[in-house]
Design an enzyme around this catalytic site. Structure first.
Site, PDB file in Angstrom:
ATOM      1  CB  ILE A 115      -0.888   0.038   1.266  1.00 18.27           C
ATOM      2  CG1 ILE A 115      -1.880  -1.115   1.274  1.00 18.27           C
ATOM      3  CG2 ILE A 115      -1.616   1.369   1.353  1.00 18.27           C
ATOM      4  CD1 ILE A 115      -2.636  -1.222   2.595  1.00 18.27           C
ATOM      5  CE  LYS A 119      13.664   9.411   6.934  1.00 18.79           C
ATOM      6  NZ  LYS A 119      13.847  10.841   7.243  1.00 18.79           N
ATOM      7  CD  GLU A 120      10.522   6.739  10.589  1.00 23.13           C
ATOM      8  OE1 GLU A 120       9.343   7.105  10.617  1.00 23.13           O
ATOM      9  OE2 GLU A 120      11.467   7.528  10.492  1.00 23.13           O
ATOM     10  CB  ALA A 121       6.751   1.270   8.429  1.00 19.96           C
ATOM     11  CB  VAL A 123       1.454   0.173   5.014  1.00 21.08           C
ATOM     12  CG1 VAL A 123       0.077  -0.331   5.440  1.00 21.08           C
ATOM     13  CG2 VAL A 123       2.040   1.071   6.105  1.00 21.08           C
ATOM     14  CE  LYS A 136       3.661   2.458  10.348  1.00 21.26           C
ATOM     15  NZ  LYS A 136       3.115   3.615  11.089  1.00 21.26           N
ATOM     16  CD  GLU A 204     -11.035  -0.809  11.229  1.00 19.13           C
ATOM     17  OE1 GLU A 204     -12.021  -0.425  10.605  1.00 19.13           O
ATOM     18  OE2 GLU A 204     -10.744  -0.398  12.362  1.00 19.13           O
ATOM     19  CG  ASP A 248       3.806  13.135  12.321  1.00 22.04           C
ATOM     20  OD1 ASP A 248       3.773  14.304  11.868  1.00 22.04           O
ATOM     21  OD2 ASP A 248       4.286  12.184  11.677  1.00 22.04           O
ATOM     22  CG  ASP A 265       2.422   7.549  11.196  1.00 23.65           C
ATOM     23  OD1 ASP A 265       3.066   6.711  11.847  1.00 23.65           O
ATOM     24  OD2 ASP A 265       2.936   8.300  10.343  1.00 23.65           O
TER      25      ASP A 265
HETATM   26  N1  ADP Z   1      -4.826   0.807   8.556  1.00 25.79           N
HETATM   27  C1  ADP Z   1      -4.501   1.184   7.307  1.00 25.79           C
HETATM   28  N2  ADP Z   1      -5.294   0.844   6.256  1.00 25.79           N
HETATM   29  C2  ADP Z   1      -4.983   1.234   5.004  1.00 25.79           C
HETATM   30  N3  ADP Z   1      -3.872   1.946   4.690  1.00 25.79           N
HETATM   31  C3  ADP Z   1      -3.059   2.323   5.688  1.00 25.79           C
HETATM   32  C4  ADP Z   1      -3.314   1.958   7.040  1.00 25.79           C
HETATM   33  N4  ADP Z   1      -2.320   2.459   7.814  1.00 25.79           N
HETATM   34  C5  ADP Z   1      -1.489   3.098   6.978  1.00 25.79           C
HETATM   35  N5  ADP Z   1      -1.914   3.031   5.690  1.00 25.79           N
HETATM   36  C6  ADP Z   1      -1.269   3.622   4.503  1.00 25.79           C
HETATM   37  O1  ADP Z   1       0.129   3.600   4.694  1.00 25.79           O
HETATM   38  C7  ADP Z   1       0.653   4.917   4.690  1.00 25.79           C
HETATM   39  C8  ADP Z   1       1.768   5.018   5.716  1.00 25.79           C
HETATM   40  O2  ADP Z   1       1.265   4.706   6.998  1.00 25.79           O
HETATM   41  P1  ADP Z   1       1.753   5.474   8.280  1.00 25.79           P
HETATM   42  O3  ADP Z   1       1.192   4.771   9.463  1.00 25.79           O
HETATM   43  O4  ADP Z   1       1.457   6.928   8.152  1.00 25.79           O
HETATM   44  O5  ADP Z   1       3.328   5.178   8.238  1.00 25.79           O
HETATM   45  P2  ADP Z   1       4.602   6.137   8.142  1.00 25.79           P
HETATM   46  O6  ADP Z   1       5.204   6.044   9.507  1.00 25.79           O
HETATM   47  O7  ADP Z   1       5.434   5.536   7.084  1.00 25.79           O
HETATM   48  O8  ADP Z   1       4.137   7.539   7.818  1.00 25.79           O
HETATM   49  C9  ADP Z   1      -0.541   5.822   4.973  1.00 25.79           C
HETATM   50  O9  ADP Z   1      -0.379   7.093   4.413  1.00 25.79           O
HETATM   51  C10 ADP Z   1      -1.670   5.073   4.332  1.00 25.79           C
HETATM   52  O10 ADP Z   1      -1.737   5.365   2.951  1.00 25.79           O
HETATM   53 MG    MG Z   2       2.554   8.684   8.263  1.00 22.84          MG
END
Ligand code: ADP
Ligand code: MG
Length: 323
Positions: A115, A119-121, A123, A136, A204, A248, A265
């Site tokens: 998805i 930089k850190e993860a 998904v 993630k 979820e 954040d 996040d």
């Molecule tokens: N529960 C989720 N369901 C669907 N997409 C998600 C979900 N969590 C994160 N994403 C997608 O992954 C992207 C990065 O997730 P995020 O938690 O913001 O990680 P990061 O620390 O890399 O910013 C989000 O912008 C979103 O598009």
């Molecule tokens: Mg994020």
């Protein structure tokens, strides 16, 4: 070795059982064929630095077991960026072991498609017993760290630094899981946390079968005032009730799902007693006010701050655990 004892135990338990099973019935021709097929991929990993471990017998079997579940991210799907380099970077040995555990537990059956990569993860869209899930996967080594490691590795004073880095990542991921749980308990709109193992967080999934829901920054909402009110209350409940601050908060970390904002996040979220919690709160509220003003509302920061700190939330209660 010590720290992976439970893993080794897990494997040897499995090995024993497998031997027993084999005694009982011969492996079918189908199975044999599948094993040969998958070993082609594993063989190709032999040459790749860092993944050669997969060819080791016990890992090979583990990987063969989960390979089918991972086929969506093995590089032959429609996502060209999931090439070998990404595979090597994201799915290192311990990460694959975590996935193995999560797959054995039924929380994840398959990893279907990526998805987002950050930089850190990374998904991923996954499927579990209960339907779609978001997975993630946090990177356990980053370029910066690798850069540092070359100066530190081999210096006996810094033994175990790599492991300590990994431990830090694991702690961070558990923190995101706990933060999600705490916010969810206060009825806040966050993805439901489903499970965590080392650097892998399962929650979820927000989206449909082909794509995740958009982020707030990517949509034009019809009623910005209502969305502003909802997000303002999110910040107020987080602060006044959960005694936390997101840290954040921004339209990048809010998804637009089912015509409502859902906040994601939350790994960096801190409790009020954190020395920087007030600074983070002001920043979070500022971001919301900026978004509101960009969307045609006229909001003053002072007014928004006052609301977050003083809003009457007597109607908000802890949600009882279901179990
Ligand atoms: N529960 C989720 N369901 C669907 N997409 C998600 C979900 N969590 C994160 N994403 C997608 O992954 C992207 C990065 O997730 P995020 O938690 O913001 O990680 P990061 O620390 O890399 O910013 C989000 O912008 C979103 O598009
Ligand atoms: Mg994020």
């Amino acid at each position: 070795m010590g720290r992976h004892d439970d893993w080794d135990e897990e494997l040897s338990k499995d090995t024993k059982q497998r031997r027993n099973n084999r005694r009982r019935r011969k492996i079918s021709a189908d199975q044999e064929y599948m094993n040969n097929e998958s070993s082609e991929f594993i063989k190709s990993l032999d040459s790749s630095k860092g993944t050669g471990w997969m060819a080791e017998k016990k890992y090979k079997r583990m990987f063969t077991e989960i390979e089918e579940g991972l086929s969506g991210v093995l590089g032959d799907g429609p996502f060209e960026w999931v090439d070998r380099r990404v595979f090597d970077a994201v799915f290192d040995r311990l990460t694959l072991m975590s996935l193995y555990k999560l797959m054995k537990s039924g929380l994840i059956d398959t990893l279907d498609f990526p998805i987002a990569r950050g930089k850190e993860a990374h998904v991923f869209h996954g499927t579990g017993e209960t339907g779609p899930v978001a997975v993630k996967i946090f990177h356990t080594s980053n370029a910066v760290f690798k850069n540092l490691v070359q100066y530190i590795e081999g210096d006996p004073r810094f033994g175990g630094l790599k492991r300590r880095h990994r431990d830090l990542v694991d702690i961070w991921v558990r923190k995101e899981f706990r933060n999600l749980s705490r916010l969810e308990k206060w009825g806040l709109a966050v993805p439901k946390p489903l499970g965590v193992h080392k650097n892998v967080l399962v929650m979820e999934y927000l989206g449909n079968s082909t794509a995740p829901s958009p982020r707030l920054r990517d949509v034009k909402v019809i009623d910005p005032a209502a969305v502003y009110e909802e997000l303002l209350e999110f910040l107020a409940v987080t602060w006044q009730k959960a005694n936390m601050v997101h840290g954040d908060f921004s339209p990048y970390n809010i998804m637009w799902h089912g015509d409502r904002p859902v906040v994601i996040d939350v790994g960096q979220a801190v409790v009020q007693s954190h020395p920087k919690s007030q600074e983070f709160l002001v920043r979070d509220v500022t971001r919301l006010v900026e978004w509101a003003n960009k969307n045609g509302l006229e909001i003053e920061l002072a007014e928004a701050m006052y609301d977050v700190l003083e809003m009457d939330l007597s109607h908000i209660d802890l949600i009882d655990e279901e179990e």
